[in-house]
Design an enzyme around this catalytic site. Sequence first.
Site, short mmCIF file in Angstrom:
data_model
loop_
_atom_site.label_atom_id
_atom_site.label_comp_id
_atom_site.label_asym_id
_atom_site.label_seq_id
_atom_site.Cartn_x
_atom_site.Cartn_y
_atom_site.Cartn_z
N GLU A 1 4.29 -9.41 5.60
CA GLU A 1 4.86 -8.55 4.81
C GLU A 1 5.45 -7.43 5.44
OE1 GLU A 1 5.51 -5.71 1.42
OE2 GLU A 1 4.12 -5.76 3.30
N ASN A 2 4.48 -7.03 6.31
CA ASN A 2 4.66 -5.78 7.01
C ASN A 2 5.80 -6.09 8.13
OD1 ASN A 2 3.01 -3.34 6.04
ND2 ASN A 2 1.42 -4.75 6.23
N ARG B 1 9.14 -6.42 7.09
CA ARG B 1 9.94 -5.06 6.65
C ARG B 1 10.07 -4.11 7.74
NH1 ARG B 1 7.84 -7.26 2.14
NH2 ARG B 1 9.10 -7.14 0.12
N ALA B 2 9.38 -4.61 9.00
CA ALA B 2 9.31 -3.74 10.12
C ALA B 2 8.46 -2.25 9.96
CB ALA B 2 10.55 -3.16 10.61
N GLU C 1 0.80 -1.18 -0.02
CA GLU C 1 0.11 0.07 -0.02
C GLU C 1 0.90 1.28 0.16
OE1 GLU C 1 -3.24 2.47 2.83
OE2 GLU C 1 -3.01 0.19 2.92
#
Length: 293
Positions: free
Chosen positions: A126-127, A130-131, A93
Site C-alpha cells: 500500500e505504501n 502511493r509512494a 495510518e
Amino acid sequence: MSEDVSKRRLGRGLAALIGEMDQPLPAGDARPSINPDRTVPIEFVSRSPKNPRRYFDESELQDLAGSIRQHGIVQPVVVRTTSNDRYEIIAGERRWRAAQLAGLVDIPVIVRDVDDRTALELAIVENVQRADLNPLEEALGYDQLIAEHGYTQNDLGEIIGKSRSHVANSLRLLKLPEPVRDMLAEGSLSAGHARALVSTPDPVVLAKIITSKGMSVRDAEKLAQNHIKAQNAPPAAEHRDAKDSDTIALERSLTDRLGLSVAINHKGGAGQLKISYKTLDQLEEICRLLEAR
C-alpha cells in the site's frame, strides 16, 4: 493465510491488490473477509508497531486534517482485529493520525483479518503504491519480510511489481552507517546518492560533501569512485617502509576529508604534503578549500 493462497497472490499486480483492500469480496471467496465502511471509535484503533512507514510530515498531516474536518475521511482505514472491539492498522495510518488532529470521534474502517506476514506485506504494498515510503523505510520493510517470513528477493519483486534488482539495490542501503541512513530518511540524500556510497570506506564524509555541494547522482558516483581508488592505491615504494603509523593515519584522515589521495613525506621535522587530483574540477575544489582557510 495459507502458503498456497499467499503464493497465488504473487504477481497479480499492485493496483488489483490495493483495490481488493477497499472492496467487498464475492460471497464464498476463500480469501480473507472484508467488512467495508464499519465505523468504530477512533480510540479503539492503534498503529501497527511493524508499519514500515516511520516518518510523517507534520505540515502535510495538518493539511489533511483540515480536509477531513470539511469532508470527512473519504477512504476508510484498513485494519485487522486484535481483540474484542480493538483494531490494528494495516494501511492508512496517515489518515488515522490526521483524523485525530481533526478531532474525529469515529472513523470508517475496513476489517481484514490476516496474519502478521500478510499484514506487513499489505502495508508495504500500500505504501509503495502511493509512494509514501522513503527509501530507507522501503528497505527496512523488505528486510523485515525476508528476516521474519522467509521471502526471497524474487518473491518481493513480484509482490511490489518491481524487478529483483530493485529489491536488491534497496536492501543495499541498509549497509550504510546510521548518519547516512538518517540523511536518506530526511530526504537530503536520494537513494541514488546513497547507493553510490555503499562500497566506499567512509560514506559519512562523502555524504556530507555531496549534500553541501548539491551534487548530482552522477557526480556523487564519480566522487565515490575516486575515493575508492585513492584508498586502494598503494603508497610509493620509496616511502612505504619509512612511514610510521601516525603519518599513515594522518594520510588516511586527510584522504577521507578531501576525497582525494593524500601522501605525506615527513623526515626530521620537515617534509612534503602531496594531494593528487585527476580533473580540473578537483583542482578547483582544492584551491577553494585552501582559499577558504
